[in-house]
Design an enzyme around this catalytic site. Sequence first.
Site, PDB file in Angstrom:
ATOM      1  N   HIS A   1     117.841  39.741 245.799  1.00  0.00           N
ATOM      2  CA  HIS A   1     118.421  39.772 247.137  1.00  0.00           C
ATOM      3  C   HIS A   1     117.377  40.059 248.217  1.00  0.00           C
ATOM      4  O   HIS A   1     117.658  39.887 249.419  1.00  0.00           O
ATOM      5  CB  HIS A   1     119.530  40.832 247.198  1.00  0.00           C
ATOM      6  CG  HIS A   1     120.659  40.464 248.106  1.00  0.00           C
ATOM      7  ND1 HIS A   1     120.537  39.547 249.133  1.00  0.00           N
ATOM      8  CD2 HIS A   1     121.951  40.901 248.154  1.00  0.00           C
ATOM      9  CE1 HIS A   1     121.692  39.432 249.757  1.00  0.00           C
ATOM     10  NE2 HIS A   1     122.572  40.238 249.189  1.00  0.00           N
TER      11      HIS A   1
ATOM     12  N   ASP B   1     119.514  35.195 250.103  1.00  0.00           N
ATOM     13  CA  ASP B   1     120.813  35.683 250.584  1.00  0.00           C
ATOM     14  C   ASP B   1     121.946  35.073 249.763  1.00  0.00           C
ATOM     15  O   ASP B   1     121.774  34.051 249.082  1.00  0.00           O
ATOM     16  CB  ASP B   1     120.999  35.319 252.052  1.00  0.00           C
ATOM     17  CG  ASP B   1     120.008  36.040 252.954  1.00  0.00           C
ATOM     18  OD1 ASP B   1     119.613  37.180 252.601  1.00  0.00           O
ATOM     19  OD2 ASP B   1     119.635  35.463 253.988  1.00  0.00           O
TER      20      ASP B   1
END
Length: 419
Positions: free
Chosen positions: A389, A393
């Site tokens: 992450h 995204d």
Amino acid sequence: MAYEFKLPDIGEGVVEGEIVRWLVNEGDVLAQDQPMVEVMTDKATVEIPAPRAGKVLSRHYAEGDICPVGKVLITIDDGVASAAIPADTGKKRRTSVSSPAPTPAPSAEVQTASVVAPSPASLPPASAPPAEVLATPATRKLARELGVNLSSVRASGPAGRVTHDDVRRAYEAPLAPSAPRPAPAAGDVRVPFRGLRRKIAERMALSKQKAAHFTYVEEVDASALVTLRSRANARLASQNVKLSFLPFIVKATVDALKRFPQLNATLDESAAEIIQRRSYHIGVAAATDDGLVVPVLRDADRLSVADLGREIERLAAATKAGRATRQELTGSTFTITSLGTLGGLMATPVINFPEVAILGVHKIAKRPVVIDDKVEIRDMMNLSISVDHRLVDGHEAAAFVAMIKESLETPGLLFLDTI
């Protein structure tokens, strides 16, 4: 004369190796080229042979220890004056590796699968040991676990090599009434934590410590893919090629990676830069007797689905037999993991760090789904992707998987090179 054999350079950039298993003891008499020790670097295990005949004076590292390249690994009394043999003899003499096509003699980078047993004439006459049994490290491990003496196993493999099936047949063969099979000892069993298992643990722990994992799951209607695969296999039957679903998934994944380069990337933290790779080297996780290994499909974007199928099959066989080279086990830019028919409904795979994503492929099974307000039975499967992450995204990961889903649900131009 005491000859000190130093651990040679067993791969570009390798500075040390773990002693997985000694094949000789102190005091043993060695034949030249007799296997001495199994050494692991990265995910490749190298079986190092004796550089010359003689008696083992001392082993300088224990199993599980890390030996740096250039340090003395073993001392052998060869009974020869030091001037008679060049000092680098031990570094240059290698064993040969089985290969589908004739190749030059491999260097120590190659993971040795079998070693030619020394002829009786090459052994010291006073105390000649028995000929070495030809078997891969994985087969030897199975024999140890089952308590099977390899020297008593009837070999069926190439050049008299003992295979996994040979060991299992020997274990399952009925014993004479006078020799009942000993019962397993009661209590806990302590298994040495070293070799591939320890290397996997280190990499998984590093991945969980460094990457910010999150997982996204999508459902795919694979009915059209099932039909296409059947047509492709019918067309390729004359070439002795039988495709699994994995080559199609690899092809669709590479196509999506070109559209979403952030998922084919690594993070250079020291330079504060994201490196988006323009090579598509796809790791395909494969289970072996020693643990999970990731052979690499190099330049997968240049291969047809049929070529991908052949290469997947070749790499899987080499990995399972312990013949995969270091180059074949390193350098992936994106990894796919699949358990085939055992794939379950979903999983949260651990990223193959320093990559930024890993795709989990789950089994195809017939399930009821609603299409145009009607319930139909379709061939369905799930895809799960874990991403870092820090770089990717959620929306980008979902869009990436959506593109793979579209390719698999409506296979057309992407796969025309196969059928």
